[in-house]
Design a protein around this motif. Structure first.
Motif, PDB file in Angstrom:
ATOM      1  N   PRO A  36      -8.129  24.496  -2.544  1.00  0.00           N
ATOM      2  CA  PRO A  36      -7.431  23.423  -3.259  1.00  0.00           C
ATOM      3  C   PRO A  36      -7.620  22.068  -2.570  1.00  0.00           C
ATOM      4  O   PRO A  36      -7.847  22.020  -1.363  1.00  0.00           O
ATOM      5  CB  PRO A  36      -5.961  23.857  -3.212  1.00  0.00           C
ATOM      6  N   SER A  37      -7.527  21.001  -3.348  1.00  0.00           N
ATOM      7  CA  SER A  37      -7.622  19.618  -2.830  1.00  0.00           C
ATOM      8  C   SER A  37      -8.851  19.424  -1.950  1.00  0.00           C
ATOM      9  O   SER A  37      -8.775  18.820  -0.888  1.00  0.00           O
ATOM     10  CB  SER A  37      -6.364  19.234  -2.055  1.00  0.00           C
ATOM     11  N   THR A  38      -9.962  19.962  -2.371  1.00  0.00           N
ATOM     12  CA  THR A  38     -11.218  19.817  -1.615  1.00  0.00           C
ATOM     13  C   THR A  38     -12.241  19.135  -2.524  1.00  0.00           C
ATOM     14  O   THR A  38     -12.386  19.507  -3.687  1.00  0.00           O
ATOM     15  CB  THR A  38     -11.731  21.203  -1.176  1.00  0.00           C
ATOM     16  N   PHE A  39     -12.884  18.114  -1.986  1.00  0.00           N
ATOM     17  CA  PHE A  39     -13.830  17.321  -2.781  1.00  0.00           C
ATOM     18  C   PHE A  39     -15.176  17.327  -2.081  1.00  0.00           C
ATOM     19  O   PHE A  39     -15.241  17.153  -0.875  1.00  0.00           O
ATOM     20  CB  PHE A  39     -13.381  15.861  -2.912  1.00  0.00           C
ATOM     21  N   ILE A  40     -16.232  17.490  -2.832  1.00  0.00           N
ATOM     22  CA  ILE A  40     -17.580  17.396  -2.263  1.00  0.00           C
ATOM     23  C   ILE A  40     -18.184  16.068  -2.692  1.00  0.00           C
ATOM     24  O   ILE A  40     -18.458  15.854  -3.870  1.00  0.00           O
ATOM     25  CB  ILE A  40     -18.462  18.577  -2.706  1.00  0.00           C
ATOM     26  N   TYR A  41     -18.331  15.181  -1.725  1.00  0.00           N
ATOM     27  CA  TYR A  41     -18.973  13.896  -2.004  1.00  0.00           C
ATOM     28  C   TYR A  41     -20.460  14.032  -1.679  1.00  0.00           C
ATOM     29  O   TYR A  41     -20.831  14.594  -0.649  1.00  0.00           O
ATOM     30  CB  TYR A  41     -18.369  12.790  -1.131  1.00  0.00           C
ATOM     31  N   HIS A  42     -21.281  13.468  -2.531  1.00  0.00           N
ATOM     32  CA  HIS A  42     -22.720  13.504  -2.287  1.00  0.00           C
ATOM     33  C   HIS A  42     -23.174  12.261  -1.528  1.00  0.00           C
ATOM     34  O   HIS A  42     -22.655  11.167  -1.755  1.00  0.00           O
ATOM     35  CB  HIS A  42     -23.486  13.553  -3.613  1.00  0.00           C
ATOM     36  N   LEU A  53       0.837  -1.193   0.000  1.00  0.00           N
ATOM     37  CA  LEU A  53       0.000   0.000   0.000  1.00  0.00           C
ATOM     38  C   LEU A  53       0.877   1.250   0.000  1.00  0.00           C
ATOM     39  O   LEU A  53       1.852   1.319   0.735  1.00  0.00           O
ATOM     40  CB  LEU A  53      -0.834  -0.015   1.281  1.00  0.00           C
ATOM     41  N   ALA A  54       0.527   2.224  -0.808  1.00  0.00           N
ATOM     42  CA  ALA A  54       1.246   3.504  -0.792  1.00  0.00           C
ATOM     43  C   ALA A  54       0.297   4.578  -0.284  1.00  0.00           C
ATOM     44  O   ALA A  54      -0.831   4.698  -0.768  1.00  0.00           O
ATOM     45  CB  ALA A  54       1.746   3.854  -2.188  1.00  0.00           C
ATOM     46  N   VAL A  55       0.746   5.330   0.700  1.00  0.00           N
ATOM     47  CA  VAL A  55      -0.113   6.317   1.360  1.00  0.00           C
ATOM     48  C   VAL A  55       0.498   7.702   1.203  1.00  0.00           C
ATOM     49  O   VAL A  55       1.704   7.882   1.366  1.00  0.00           O
ATOM     50  CB  VAL A  55      -0.274   5.976   2.863  1.00  0.00           C
ATOM     51  N   ARG A  56      -0.355   8.668   0.897  1.00  0.00           N
ATOM     52  CA  ARG A  56       0.131  10.046   0.772  1.00  0.00           C
ATOM     53  C   ARG A  56       0.342  10.636   2.162  1.00  0.00           C
ATOM     54  O   ARG A  56      -0.374  10.305   3.097  1.00  0.00           O
ATOM     55  CB  ARG A  56      -0.915  10.886   0.028  1.00  0.00           C
ATOM     56  N   PRO A  57       1.315  11.533   2.286  1.00  0.00           N
ATOM     57  CA  PRO A  57       1.611  12.080   3.617  1.00  0.00           C
ATOM     58  C   PRO A  57       0.579  13.087   4.117  1.00  0.00           C
ATOM     59  O   PRO A  57       0.535  13.396   5.295  1.00  0.00           O
ATOM     60  CB  PRO A  57       2.968  12.766   3.415  1.00  0.00           C
ATOM     61  N   GLU A  58      -0.297  13.585   3.237  1.00  0.00           N
ATOM     62  CA  GLU A  58      -1.231  14.625   3.669  1.00  0.00           C
ATOM     63  C   GLU A  58      -2.247  14.105   4.682  1.00  0.00           C
ATOM     64  O   GLU A  58      -2.537  12.921   4.732  1.00  0.00           O
ATOM     65  CB  GLU A  58      -2.027  15.178   2.465  1.00  0.00           C
ATOM     66  N   HIS A  59      -2.808  15.047   5.416  1.00  0.00           N
ATOM     67  CA  HIS A  59      -3.936  14.760   6.304  1.00  0.00           C
ATOM     68  C   HIS A  59      -5.226  14.983   5.518  1.00  0.00           C
ATOM     69  O   HIS A  59      -5.297  15.884   4.682  1.00  0.00           O
ATOM     70  CB  HIS A  59      -3.925  15.701   7.505  1.00  0.00           C
ATOM     71  N   THR A  70     -14.547  16.824   1.929  1.00  0.00           N
ATOM     72  CA  THR A  70     -13.216  16.357   2.328  1.00  0.00           C
ATOM     73  C   THR A  70     -12.156  17.295   1.780  1.00  0.00           C
ATOM     74  O   THR A  70     -12.231  17.707   0.622  1.00  0.00           O
ATOM     75  CB  THR A  70     -12.945  14.950   1.768  1.00  0.00           C
ATOM     76  N   ALA A  71     -11.189  17.618   2.630  1.00  0.00           N
ATOM     77  CA  ALA A  71     -10.027  18.362   2.147  1.00  0.00           C
ATOM     78  C   ALA A  71      -8.757  17.621   2.540  1.00  0.00           C
ATOM     79  O   ALA A  71      -8.692  16.995   3.600  1.00  0.00           O
ATOM     80  CB  ALA A  71     -10.014  19.769   2.731  1.00  0.00           C
ATOM     81  N   LEU A  72      -7.783  17.684   1.657  1.00  0.00           N
ATOM     82  CA  LEU A  72      -6.444  17.143   1.911  1.00  0.00           C
ATOM     83  C   LEU A  72      -5.513  18.335   2.075  1.00  0.00           C
ATOM     84  O   LEU A  72      -5.618  19.306   1.323  1.00  0.00           O
ATOM     85  CB  LEU A  72      -5.951  16.374   0.688  1.00  0.00           C
ATOM     86  N   ALA A  73      -4.590  18.229   3.033  1.00  0.00           N
ATOM     87  CA  ALA A  73      -3.639  19.327   3.218  1.00  0.00           C
ATOM     88  C   ALA A  73      -2.428  18.811   3.985  1.00  0.00           C
ATOM     89  O   ALA A  73      -2.502  17.756   4.618  1.00  0.00           O
ATOM     90  CB  ALA A  73      -4.301  20.481   3.974  1.00  0.00           C
ATOM     91  N   THR A 112      -1.250  19.732   6.750  1.00  0.00           N
ATOM     92  CA  THR A 112      -1.531  19.581   8.178  1.00  0.00           C
ATOM     93  C   THR A 112      -3.025  19.375   8.364  1.00  0.00           C
ATOM     94  O   THR A 112      -3.832  19.774   7.520  1.00  0.00           O
ATOM     95  CB  THR A 112      -1.135  20.850   8.974  1.00  0.00           C
ATOM     96  N   LEU A 113      -3.376  18.799   9.516  1.00  0.00           N
ATOM     97  CA  LEU A 113      -4.795  18.602   9.804  1.00  0.00           C
ATOM     98  C   LEU A 113      -5.493  19.955   9.950  1.00  0.00           C
ATOM     99  O   LEU A 113      -6.631  20.141   9.516  1.00  0.00           O
ATOM    100  CB  LEU A 113      -4.969  17.771  11.080  1.00  0.00           C
ATOM    101  N   ARG A 114      -4.779  20.914  10.539  1.00  0.00           N
ATOM    102  CA  ARG A 114      -5.373  22.235  10.743  1.00  0.00           C
ATOM    103  C   ARG A 114      -5.761  22.863   9.403  1.00  0.00           C
ATOM    104  O   ARG A 114      -6.843  23.412   9.237  1.00  0.00           O
ATOM    105  CB  ARG A 114      -4.392  23.141  11.508  1.00  0.00           C
ATOM    106  N   GLU A 115      -4.854  22.737   8.436  1.00  0.00           N
ATOM    107  CA  GLU A 115      -5.137  23.308   7.114  1.00  0.00           C
ATOM    108  C   GLU A 115      -6.259  22.521   6.422  1.00  0.00           C
ATOM    109  O   GLU A 115      -7.109  23.110   5.741  1.00  0.00           O
ATOM    110  CB  GLU A 115      -3.849  23.319   6.278  1.00  0.00           C
ATOM    111  N   ALA A 116      -6.260  21.195   6.610  1.00  0.00           N
ATOM    112  CA  ALA A 116      -7.340  20.393   6.008  1.00  0.00           C
ATOM    113  C   ALA A 116      -8.686  20.832   6.576  1.00  0.00           C
ATOM    114  O   ALA A 116      -9.676  20.960   5.843  1.00  0.00           O
ATOM    115  CB  ALA A 116      -7.102  18.904   6.263  1.00  0.00           C
TER     116      ALA A 116
END
Ligand code: AMP
Ligand code: GLY
Length: 431
Positions: free
Chosen positions: A364-370, A327-333, A392-395, A397-401
């Motif tokens: 940026p990096s924000t997704f709206i799931y229905h 599994l490969a995981v991105r470092p973002e929160h 959902t947002a990816l960033a 840091t968690l604070r930025e997400a």
């Protein structure tokens, strides 16, 4: 060597979890054709949705055949417990999601408790009851707080964490005497109350092989500060840093591996998600429950963090080829805020107009799931369920997400919108 990836995939379900699954599958380098049944308004903007209900097993099998679907990914628990995977396999169609025997690990809390106790996997001590009087006697012996659980599927509402004996007794009577949950509550568990933080451990399982997905934490109570009634989940973030690498190793050693082996030892060929609800008690991690599907909204926080091809992962599990999967995981929160309809999880309205922010104004990096959305007769996007959207947002840091996700939530216009303001706060305040 794993065979070629399927070219045509059907996702079953119509919530935020399924929207996240659809998006992840669309991101596969194999570029599969993706279908969804029944889907929702947001999924329908991404892929063709077919009007077959998620619990219509014969209808879904017929649909998969008719559309020459090569792989089915099942979102919710109900079709799994009704034997959808069994029927698809019988029809020669590979499926991600356990057969009915595996789905019983979610559909019967008594069955699961018996397996946990038999295989000495850490879990709260519990009694099993079908009659009111012995249940009340057990309550008085154990004292409050104490937890009453209906055995069967009750859409997340069959668990009462009673703070007093009176509340516990009322829950017992509701379930065993007044049939509040129908057959689901004709058998109950009464278990000791555990204390600690909860974490969701999602494990992709294929027989005795498994891959642990990034950790996450749900927010089950409807109100800020974990107040009010339990819901399906009001938000999630990943990673859950309360699960340190050392603690994750312990969870794997004491809970994940023994669970996967216990299930196989019980003769269940499990190919799907084993979602282990874990309470991190002062004495160590303890199993609250198994679910046999992806979590909602955990999935909306976990899948965006995978750098791995999700199609390849789920296909490998379905084909029994998971042994060497990396599994490969991105470092973002990632942080997901659920926008619900005001009043959820009790009474809420449907059909309220929704206006979504358009791409350029989204962070940026924000997704709206229905989730609970549909189009009305006039073609307008409207609410159609208790949980309406997952933002959902990816960033880095968690604070930025959190800042990004909440900025997007504030841009969603809907008269009945309600969301918690403190998703992620536990982790943010700990630092
Ligand atoms: P379950 O569906 O079994 O996970 O229960 C739903 C929620 O009830 C869990 O996420 C916990 O918040 C709570 N819960 C369940 N069992 C216990 C327990 N033994 N002690 C404390 N809280 C519990
Ligand atoms: N978020 C909890 C669940 O999916 O059951």
């Amino acid at each position: 060597m794993p065979g070629p990836l399927p070219q045509s995939v059907l996702v079953v379900g119509g919530g935020g979890r399924e929207h996240a699954l659809v998006r992840a599958l669309l991101g596969s380098p194999a570029r599969p054709r993706v279908l969804c049944a029944p889907g929702n308004a947001g999924i329908a903007a991404d892929v063709p949705c077919l009007p077959v209900a998620a619990d219509d097993v014969p209808g879904l099998v017929a649909l998969a055949r008719r559309e020459h679907v090569e792989f089915v990914v099942v979102g919710p628990e109900v079709p799994l417990s009704l034997g959808l995977a069994d029927q698809l396999i019988a029809a020669g169609i590979p499926v991600y999601g356990p057969k009915a025997d595996g789905a019983r690990l979610e559909a019967s809390k008594v069955f699961t408790k018996q397996i946990l106790l038999k295989h000495k996997i850490p879990t709260a001590p519990a009694g099993i009851f079908t009659e009111v009087e012995p249940a009340l006697a057990y309550l008085r012996q154990r004292g409050a707080p104490i937890v009453i659980k209906a055995d069967g599927l009750a859409a997340g509402k069959g668990v009462v964490v009673a703070q007093s004996l009176a509340e516990a007794e009322a829950a017992v009577r509701d379930m065993l005497a007044d049939n509040k949950f129908g057959a689901a509550g004709s058998q109950i568990l009464i278990e000791d109350c555990l204390f600690g933080e909860e974490t969701s451990i999602l494990v992709v399982v294929s027989g005795r092989d498994y891959v642990i997905l990034p950790t996450s934490q749900d927010h089950k109570r409807v109100g800020d500060g974990d107040t009010g009634p339990n819901t399906g989940g009001m938000g999630a973030y990943s990673p859950a840093e309360v699960v340190t690498p050392e603690l994750l190793e312990r969870i794997e050693r004491e809970i994940v591996r023994p669970s996967v082996n216990a299930i196989a030892d019980e003769g269940i060929e499990f190919r799907g998600t084993l979602f282990i609800g874990v309470m991190l008690t002062p004495g160590g991690p303890s199993v609250l429950e198994y679910n046999t599907r992806f979590g909602d909204p955990e999935t909306q926080a976990v899948l965006p963090r995978l750098a791995t091809d999700v199609l390849a992962l789920l296909w490998a599990a379905a084909r029994g080829e998971l042994a060497h999967f990396k599994l490969a995981v991105r470092p973002e929160h990632a942080l997901c805020v659920v926008i619900a309809a005001q009043g959820y999880p009790e009474k809420f309205s449907k059909g309220d107009a929704i206006t979504l922010p358009v791409a350029p104004s989204l962070p940026p990096s924000t997704f709206i799931y229905h989730a609970g959305t549909t189009k009305n007769a006039a073609g307008q996007l409207v609410t159609n369920g208790g949980r309406v959207l997952g933002v959902t947002a990816l960033a880095p840091t968690l604070r930025e997400a959190a800042a990004r996700a909440y900025a997007a939530c504030d841009q969603v216009q809907c008269a009945s919108k309600y969301f918690r303001r403190d998703i992620g706060a536990k982790q943010l305040n700990r630092r």
